[in-house]
Write a protein that holds these residues in place. Structure first.
Motif, PDB file in Angstrom:
ATOM      1  N   GLN A 175      -5.356   4.861   1.820  1.00  0.00           N
ATOM      2  CA  GLN A 175      -4.481   4.110   1.110  1.00  0.00           C
ATOM      3  C   GLN A 175      -5.032   3.699  -0.343  1.00  0.00           C
ATOM      4  N   PHE A 211       0.808  -1.198   0.052  1.00  0.00           N
ATOM      5  CA  PHE A 211       0.007   0.133  -0.066  1.00  0.00           C
ATOM      6  C   PHE A 211       0.869   1.285  -0.066  1.00  0.00           C
ATOM      7  N   GLU A 248       0.396   5.300   1.176  1.00  0.00           N
ATOM      8  CA  GLU A 248      -0.735   5.894   2.065  1.00  0.00           C
ATOM      9  C   GLU A 248      -0.357   7.498   2.210  1.00  0.00           C
TER      10      GLU A 248
END
Length: 125
Positions: free
Chosen positions: A94, A87, A89
């Motif tokens: 996200q 991911f 962020e």
């Protein structure tokens, strides 16, 4: 406002190449040039110094392909294994990098991919 998907992928790719690919790839050239390599690399350094320019270039090409293949396989894990996620962020939001790339595993190795565009080691050759 979150960056574009391409900007996010390029940011990740640049960090991946600068912090993972370049240190590994750059070790080869530095070992050939160092007069007093660290003891653990002495055996390799003496071998690399014996190679002529053509053979050393072949070894560099092999290492580049091997490292690119390793990055391909690591990123493929995130594409193929549902339990593994990667991911980005920003501002509490996200994004799954696999979801924003057409083929994340290929991003480093394709023509004009991350290795070509972001490797400082390759630019210095």
């Amino acid at each position: 406002m979150m960056k574009t998907n391409r900007a996010i992928l390029d940011e990740f790719g640049e960090k991946l190449i600068n912090k993972c690919f370049d240190p590994a790839y750059g070790n080869l050239a530095s070992l050939k040039l160092k007069e007093n390599p660290p003891l653990i690399f002495e055996e390799y350094s003496s071998l690399f110094k014996k190679l002529d320019e053509k053979d050393f270039k072949t070894l560099q090409n092999y290492l580049r392909e091997s490292l690119g293949g390793m990055l391909f396989n690591v990123l493929r894990l995130f594409e193929e294994e549902e339990k593994l996620k990667l991911f980005y962020e920003e501002d509490g939001k996200q994004l799954n990098l696999v979801g924003i790339s057409e083929d994340l595993k290929s991003e480093p190795i394709i023509e004009n991919g991350w290795i070509e565009r972001f490797s400082d080691e390759l630019k210095n050759e």
